[in-house]
Design a protein around this motif. Structure first.
Motif, PDB file in Angstrom:
ATOM      1  N   LEU A 114      34.433  47.213  29.834  1.00  0.00           N
ATOM      2  CA  LEU A 114      35.768  47.280  30.454  1.00  0.00           C
ATOM      3  C   LEU A 114      35.690  47.820  31.872  1.00  0.00           C
ATOM      4  O   LEU A 114      36.382  47.332  32.770  1.00  0.00           O
ATOM      5  N   LEU A 115      34.839  48.822  32.078  1.00  0.00           N
ATOM      6  CA  LEU A 115      34.664  49.367  33.420  1.00  0.00           C
ATOM      7  C   LEU A 115      34.088  48.297  34.354  1.00  0.00           C
ATOM      8  O   LEU A 115      34.518  48.176  35.507  1.00  0.00           O
ATOM      9  N   GLY A 116      33.162  47.493  33.844  1.00  0.00           N
ATOM     10  CA  GLY A 116      32.605  46.408  34.641  1.00  0.00           C
ATOM     11  C   GLY A 116      33.644  45.366  35.018  1.00  0.00           C
ATOM     12  O   GLY A 116      33.754  44.968  36.181  1.00  0.00           O
ATOM     13  N   LEU A 117      34.434  44.950  34.031  1.00  0.00           N
ATOM     14  CA  LEU A 117      35.483  43.958  34.314  1.00  0.00           C
ATOM     15  C   LEU A 117      36.503  44.490  35.305  1.00  0.00           C
ATOM     16  O   LEU A 117      36.889  43.791  36.250  1.00  0.00           O
ATOM     17  N   ALA A 118      36.947  45.721  35.109  1.00  0.00           N
ATOM     18  CA  ALA A 118      37.939  46.310  36.014  1.00  0.00           C
ATOM     19  C   ALA A 118      37.384  46.426  37.431  1.00  0.00           C
ATOM     20  O   ALA A 118      38.101  46.173  38.413  1.00  0.00           O
ATOM     21  N   THR A 119      36.111  46.776  37.541  1.00  0.00           N
ATOM     22  CA  THR A 119      35.486  46.924  38.852  1.00  0.00           C
ATOM     23  C   THR A 119      35.383  45.573  39.565  1.00  0.00           C
ATOM     24  O   THR A 119      35.685  45.472  40.755  1.00  0.00           O
ATOM     25  N   ILE A 120      34.999  44.554  38.835  1.00  0.00           N
ATOM     26  CA  ILE A 120      34.896  43.210  39.432  1.00  0.00           C
ATOM     27  C   ILE A 120      36.271  42.704  39.852  1.00  0.00           C
ATOM     28  O   ILE A 120      36.439  42.189  40.965  1.00  0.00           O
ATOM     29  N   VAL A 121      37.261  42.844  38.996  1.00  0.00           N
ATOM     30  CA  VAL A 121      38.613  42.360  39.314  1.00  0.00           C
ATOM     31  C   VAL A 121      39.172  43.083  40.535  1.00  0.00           C
ATOM     32  O   VAL A 121      39.691  42.453  41.466  1.00  0.00           O
ATOM     33  N   ALA A 122      39.047  44.408  40.567  1.00  0.00           N
ATOM     34  CA  ALA A 122      39.575  45.176  41.702  1.00  0.00           C
ATOM     35  C   ALA A 122      38.852  44.800  42.987  1.00  0.00           C
ATOM     36  O   ALA A 122      39.500  44.586  44.027  1.00  0.00           O
ATOM     37  N   GLY A 123      37.527  44.695  42.930  1.00  0.00           N
ATOM     38  CA  GLY A 123      36.771  44.334  44.127  1.00  0.00           C
ATOM     39  C   GLY A 123      37.077  42.929  44.600  1.00  0.00           C
ATOM     40  O   GLY A 123      37.266  42.698  45.795  1.00  0.00           O
TER      41      GLY A 123
END
Length: 120
Positions: free
Chosen positions: A16-25
């Motif tokens: 989830l942290l990976g997905l959130a980081t990719i989406v935000a970036g």
């Protein structure tokens, strides 16, 4: 809580942290305005690392012997970038409080993930 459950929760949190980081970036890279000054090298680092976070999540979920090493690498890389951001802020460069908070969160989260990652 069982070790197996902790293992699965750790993998899910990492993913989830990976997905959130990719989406935000990706949102900011595509021209979205986050509402604060962006440190572009940190933005690029975080977006690329989002994919590495997903890799780590898969390795953790599979119980790979490489999972713990990858998680420690991520934690340490984030710590180095956090230190750089702190130094930039101390030298009066425009670094938003949100950037500091996000890097501190990611760094702490990955040290926790690394500590909880099972080494097979």
């Amino acid at each position: 809580m069982t070790t197996r459950m902790t293992h699965h929760i750790t993998a899910a949190f990492a993913g989830l942290l990976g997905l959130a980081t990719i989406v935000a970036g990706a949102r900011v890279l595509a021209g979205g305005d986050p509402g604060y000054a962006v440190v572009r090298p940190v933005l690029l680092f975080n977006t690329v690392m989002g994919a590495v976070y997903l890799l780590a999540a898969v390795l953790i979920a599979r119980g790979s012997p490489k999972a713990r090493g990858v998680a420690w690498f991520i934690a340490e890389a984030n710590a180095v970038v956090l230190l750089g951001v702190v130094v930039m802020r101390l030298m009066q460069h425009p670094v938003a409080a949100q950037t500091l908070a996000a890097m501190a969160f990611r760094t702490a989260a990955w040290f926790a993930i690394a500590a909880l990652s099972k080494s097979s």
